[in-house]
Design a protein around this motif. Structure first.
Motif, short mmCIF file in Angstrom:
data_model
loop_
_atom_site.label_atom_id
_atom_site.label_comp_id
_atom_site.label_asym_id
_atom_site.label_seq_id
_atom_site.Cartn_x
_atom_site.Cartn_y
_atom_site.Cartn_z
N THR A 98 0.69 -1.23 0.10
CA THR A 98 0.01 -0.18 0.16
C THR A 98 0.88 1.38 0.03
OG1 THR A 98 0.06 0.32 2.27
CG2 THR A 98 -1.74 -1.16 1.42
N GLU A 99 0.37 2.18 -0.30
CA GLU A 99 0.84 3.63 0.02
C GLU A 99 1.42 3.71 1.76
OE1 GLU A 99 -2.01 6.89 -0.38
OE2 GLU A 99 -3.65 5.58 0.55
N ARG A 100 2.40 4.55 1.82
CA ARG A 100 2.65 4.85 3.09
C ARG A 100 1.79 5.30 4.12
NH1 ARG A 100 6.58 8.98 3.13
NH2 ARG A 100 6.45 9.15 1.07
N VAL A 101 1.45 4.66 5.17
CA VAL A 101 0.29 5.21 5.98
C VAL A 101 0.74 5.48 7.35
CG1 VAL A 101 -1.62 4.09 4.74
CG2 VAL A 101 -0.50 2.69 6.65
N PRO B 12 1.35 4.94 11.49
CA PRO B 12 1.82 3.60 12.10
C PRO B 12 0.70 2.97 12.59
CG PRO B 12 3.14 5.36 13.06
CD PRO B 12 2.14 6.00 11.99
N ALA C 85 9.12 2.25 6.53
CA ALA C 85 8.50 3.44 5.72
C ALA C 85 7.27 3.58 5.79
CB ALA C 85 9.25 3.29 4.43
N ASN D 161 4.59 1.57 4.39
CA ASN D 161 3.80 0.82 3.48
C ASN D 161 3.51 -0.26 4.28
OD1 ASN D 161 6.27 1.87 2.23
ND2 ASN D 161 4.99 2.09 0.56
N ILE E 225 1.43 -6.97 1.88
CA ILE E 225 0.56 -7.99 1.91
C ILE E 225 0.73 -8.87 1.09
CG2 ILE E 225 -2.05 -8.54 1.42
CD1 ILE E 225 -2.43 -5.40 1.91
N MET F 161 -7.13 2.10 2.21
CA MET F 161 -5.54 2.55 1.67
C MET F 161 -5.61 2.28 0.20
SD MET F 161 -3.46 0.55 4.72
CE MET F 161 -3.90 0.82 6.43
N ASN F 162 -4.84 3.09 -0.42
CA ASN F 162 -4.60 2.89 -1.72
C ASN F 162 -3.54 1.77 -2.01
OD1 ASN F 162 -6.17 4.90 -2.76
ND2 ASN F 162 -4.86 6.50 -2.63
N LEU F 163 -3.74 0.91 -3.07
CA LEU F 163 -2.78 0.01 -3.45
C LEU F 163 -1.66 0.51 -4.22
CD1 LEU F 163 -1.90 -2.91 -3.74
CD2 LEU F 163 -3.35 -3.00 -5.91
N LEU F 164 -0.41 0.57 -4.07
CA LEU F 164 0.57 1.25 -4.62
C LEU F 164 1.34 0.61 -5.56
CD1 LEU F 164 2.72 3.55 -4.72
CD2 LEU F 164 4.12 2.43 -3.08
N ASP G 74 2.00 9.34 3.59
CA ASP G 74 1.15 9.52 2.49
C ASP G 74 -0.37 9.77 2.93
OD1 ASP G 74 2.48 6.77 0.22
OD2 ASP G 74 3.04 9.25 0.73
N VAL H 221 -4.88 2.99 -6.20
CA VAL H 221 -6.40 2.69 -6.03
C VAL H 221 -6.80 2.19 -4.79
CG1 VAL H 221 -5.87 0.43 -7.20
CG2 VAL H 221 -8.13 1.22 -7.25
#
Lengths: 400, 100, 455
Positions: A244-247, A249, A269, A271, A274, A320-323, B99, C432
């Motif tokens: 995923t994008e970095r989120v 903690p 970082a 992410n 998964i 969350m966005n899939l990166l 992000d 996405v």
């Protein structure tokens, strides 16, 4: 550039680099040969799980494999100690985080499986604790309400595969080991004592004399073994991973599932990674065989299935966005256990490959280095008995 | 309204959005990016070092302009401000060192 | 749009997808439906493209999917699968044939201070003016090598904004040399140069200085841009618009396995194709900048060619030989201009210039030139550098940093740029939301012959 080495290591992945460091440190002259660039294979592509609980894939096929897995637990307990000191040993930040691992269960069948697993682990000396759903959510509030139980092991966690192999290589180099990349091995001849190893770089060939040879080439190991006229029952496996994008903690633990394919963690970082053994599709080379060097094709059903399980267990993932999805090639052996040790019919030829080599890699390297350097050999042989090449020696009975 | 061309241009309905807790006017058809760029400080997020960062490409390729967006219904989404039209009551938050 | 219209008129069902809300891409940049803009894009230059747009918007067989990002392109048992992410959901589209015309984006050029808020791609500035009727700042400095910045600067002052300076990196001689070397090509394409000349006149009228041989060396400011530096000279401004050329977008063809090659002069991967715009993946065609940056007129001709090829593959168009030949002839003529413009705008000298070590190379992950240089001491493989430094691992998946990184690698290895490969193109091409992805809505091709264009 020398023409004689005490040890030639084939493959600059984690195990090759770690073994090279151990042996160089113990006084050996070491050459590491790498066909591509360092850490390019499974060593750099994996998600960095440090998992010591018995893996789901060993529980899938009933009791027999579970017994073997329990034997691996002894190695796991060693690995717990090896990882504890690694950052100090290498004077490097490997982003090791060990806040615990949770293997979750949702259905009654899964709970039963979990209970059986925890019992086995306890008997083998691993301190996994069985938690009910509420207790699990108490330490991991991000878990879904559907989680009914979890096996919790304090020592589990993750590290950064992108940092580990380079750190081993730097330490090896400080101890005098030499690394040649973009260099293929094209022949291995036993000359007793030792081996003549032919190398090819930029169309130029060179032969070096090696006291000992270690094949640590991951999914390429069988091809290299062929050069020494040896069968190795190691097969490539293509897996798929998601990031995923970095989120912020959210998930400090390594999260796995006892009944479904899932392995999740949050990298340093931020992410969320998964995975969990979801297949991708191997590509075939010009000769019609699987080519571990060709990037596997992703499988849509793996991506969707993996993300569905992840969102079921950690609902926050849905927002969350899939990166990125990526595929990589690792290896599996005929009995799902790695092959680590000396080839009986070719003394001096060692192999270390066949999976689980991130978590157990540093330990395998420490032990096989003892075998290679003939220091505390008996103890090392004993620890590595469960993964010894000898168990496949019947395959080489007709190899001249 | 800083920057909006008025000569020969009629705009759609005026609507109201919230940006980091601040209520702002916007026009139907505008992107979130336009509304933010009309402010005195064109920061869309903070980077991993805590420095403010702004929009760069304005066409969805550079990913500098990701913001968190909540509309009347549905989950919070992380969207590119340059590609997202505003809607009435939209709640937007610029993002911190991660992000999200 | 040209391709979709031609194909749809012969009875094939077409879906056209674009990230923008309204058709027209980066050239037309239509304002929102809710806006009324009198005299929108008047003038001869835009007549052809506006006609194409009109034909497209009135064609009943075309299904328009605006505001959607294509996440990937995969082949599954002879059918293409495209996931199209919108603001609310993901569509899973299947099709027999695909046309990718995903255009280009402004070449990001790293230099000191380029990550300050207020630094914009010139194309992005133009997009604000055209499709949002908005001037995105108070006082602009334009810097770069591409003459398009003259046009954009003129658009700003015409709209009432302020431009402090237009600074060409290359000298006037260097800029004019290609034109003088190929006078016939210049004359044949005089219309396009006329718009640059008109822009120059507009700028002169508004007393905007246009300078040559003035490389932008740094951008300064506390929390946003406050000045642009040209060596010792300092120009106060609140926006810097960079215009160094354009990079083709080939994410989708690369994901599908199509062969690409490193494009000159700005870089990026352009997809290879035959004389019918077909890639080496069966059923996949391309048109426009994806095939190499060549401008709107060329894009339309390539779209036509691809459409003819698509119709032929569906057994639907026996009489396409002549129109195809004509399209190719027009393309050949346009090629001369394209090469000329590329020569004039060549950012080569800029890109090999040294920058301070702490300059950010990877914008998404905040990776400095210094970090990358250190990694290049250990390896010259792009993916290895990525693993070591995180360069290319961020949200934009390498779009902003790959050209600069590959250039650095080439300068160290002495090999041609791109010969060491680049970053792998992976799903999803754009971020996405996972919740949307795991329950997509399906749009299947029900007819045995169906075609789909992704724009």
């Amino acid at each position: 550039m020398s023409l004689r080495y005490d040890l030639v290591v084939i493959g600059a992945g984690l195990i090759g680099a770690a073994t090279a460091w151990r042996c160089a440190r113990a006084g050996a002259s070491v050459l590491i040969v790498e066909a591509g660039h360092a850490n390019a294979g499974a060593s750099g592509q994996n998600a960095g799980s440090l998992h010591f609980q018995i893996e789901r894939r060993f529980l899938e096929n009933g009791d027999r494999l579970a017994e073997e897995a329990a034997r691996i637990v002894t190695l796991s307990r060693m690995a717990i100690d090896d990882w504890a000191s690694l950052e100090d040993d290498l004077a490097a930040d490997l982003h090791v985080r060990r806040d615990g691992g949770l293997m979750v269960a949702e259905t009654p069948d899964e709970i039963a499986l979990l209970e059986a697993k925890v019992k086995r682990e306890g008997a083998a000396g691993l301190g996994t604790i069985l938690l009910d759903g509420d207790a699990a959510r108490h330490i991991a509030p991000y878990l879904a309400g559907s989680v009914a139980a979890a096996g919790f092991l304090r020592e589990e966690g993750h590290a950064d595969p992108r940092a580990v192999t380079p750190a081993f290589l730097r330490s090896a180099s400080l101890q005098g080991a030499e690394l040649r990349t973009a260099t293929r091995v094209t022949d291995i001849q036993a000359v007793r004592p030792g081996f003549d190893v032919e190398l090819r770089h930029d169309e130029r060939a060179q032969t070096v004399r090696a006291g000992r040879v270690l094949i640590a080439a991951g999914a390429w190991s069988p091809r290299v073994a062929t050069l020494a006229n040896i069968h190795l029952p190691i097969f490539p496996v293509a897996l798929q991973m998601n990031a995923t994008e970095r989120v912020r903690p959210l998930v400090p633990h390594l999260v796995q599932h006892v009944g479904r394919r899932l392995s999740m963690k949050q990298s340093h970082a931020g992410n969320i990674l998964i995975g969990g053994g979801w297949p991708a599709k191997l590509r075939r080379g010009a000769d019609g065989g699987f080519d571990p060097g060709l990037r596997p094709e992703p499988i849509e059903a793996s991506r969707v299935g993996n993300l569905q399980v992840a969102t079921m267990v950690v609902p926050a993932v849905a927002e969350m966005n899939l990166l990125r999805c990526w595929t990589g090639v690792t290896a599996i052996t005929a009995d799902q256990l790695p092959i680590v040790g000396e080839i009986p019919r070719l003394p001096g030829l060692f192999v270390a490959a066949g999976g689980s080599a991130f978590t157990l890699g540093p330990s395998f390297a420490r032990l096989i280095a003892r075998q290679i350097m003939d220091q505390d050999r008996a103890e090392a042989d004993d620890a590595l008995a469960v993964v010894a090449p000898a168990r496949f020696e019947h395959l080489n009975g007709f190899m001249g | 309204m800083n920057g909006r061309i008025t000569h020969h241009v009629t705009r759609g309905a005026k609507l109201s959005i919230t940006l980091d807790g601040r209520t702002l006017d916007a026009f139907e058809g505008e992107t979130i990016a336009t509304v933010i760029m009309a402010l005195s400080s064109p920061a869309f997020r903070q980077d991993s070092r805590g420095d403010p960062r702004g929009l760069f490409c304005n066409m969805g390729t550079c990913s500098e302009c990701f913001v968190s967006v909540r509309r009347i219904s549905g989950p919070v989404r992380r969207l590119r401000a340059c590609l997202t039209p505003v809607s009435d009551g939209m709640v937007i938050e610029t993002t911190g060192g991660y992000d999200v | 749009m040209a391709a979709a219209t031609i194909v749809a008129r012969q009875g094939l069902r077409v879906i056209v997808m674009d990230e923008q809300q309204r058709p027209g891409g980066q050239i037309l940049r239509q304002p929102p439906r809710a806006f009324g803009v009198r005299g929108w894009l008047d003038g001869r230059t835009y007549r052809g493209v506006k006609a194409t747009l009109a034909a497209f918007e009135t064609e009943p067989e075309i299904r328009w999917c605006g505001g959607r990002s294509a996440l990937g392109l995969a082949r599954e048992e002879g059918t293409f699968v495209v996931h199209a992410a919108g603001m609310d959901d993901v569509l899973r589209i299947t099709a027999d044939r695909v046309l990718v015309a995903t255009g280009c984006y402004d070449l990001p050029v790293p230099l000191a201070g380029w990550t300050l808020p207020g630094v914009l791609a010139a194309g992005g500035v133009q997009a604000f003016i055209k499709s949002q009727q908005f001037v995105p700042g108070e006082r602009f400095v334009f810097a770069g090598t591409h003459p398009l910045m003259l046009v954009i600067a003129a658009q700003i002052v015409t709209a009432g904004g302020e431009v402090a300076l237009v600074a060409f990196d290359q000298s006037r001689t260097r800029a004019a040399a290609p034109l003088l070397a190929k006078p016939w090509t210049t004359l044949r394409n005089i219309e396009i140069f006329a718009s640059a000349a008109a822009a120059l006149m507009t700028l002169r009228r508004h007393r905007v200085p246009v300078r040559y041989g003035m490389p932008l060396t740094a951008i300064t400011g506390e929390h946003q841009v406050s000045a642009a530096r040209f060596d010792a000279m300092r120009v106060e401004c609140d926006r810097v618009a960079m215009c160094y050329g354009f990079v083709p977008q080939s994410d989708l063809p690369r994901m599908a396995g199509a062969s690409t090659i490193w494009a000159s002069p700005a870089g990026g991967w352009r997809t290879l194709h035959n004389e019918w715009m077909a890639t080496d993946v069966e059923g996949l065609w391309i048109a426009g900048e994806t095939a190499g940056v060549a401008g709107a007129a060329a894009a339309i001709e390539e779209g036509r060619l691809a459409a003819f090829a698509i119709l032929r593959s569906a057994g639907k168009a026996p009489d396409t030989d002549l129109p195809a030949k004509q399209a190719r002839r027009r393309l050949a003529r346009l090629q001369g201009f394209t090469n000329l413009l590329a020569d004039v705008a060549d950012p080569g000298a800029v890109l090999t210039r040294a920058v301070p070590e702490d300059t950010i190379l990877c914008r998404c992950e905040d990776v400095s030139f210094g970090s990358v240089s250190a990694a290049l001491d250990e390896t010259l493989a792009p993916n290895a550098v990525k693993l070591l430094t995180r360069c290319g691992m961020g949200l934009c998946q390498g779009r902003s940093c790959e050209p600069a990184l590959l250039r650095l690698i080439a300068s160290r290895s002495g090999d041609k740029i791109g010969s060491a490969g680049g970053f792998a193109a992976r799903f999803p091409a754009r971020p996405v939301q996972i919740g949307d992805l795991i329950q997509p809505a399906s749009v299947a091709a029900t007819a045995t012959i169906s075609s789909e264009a992704i724009d």
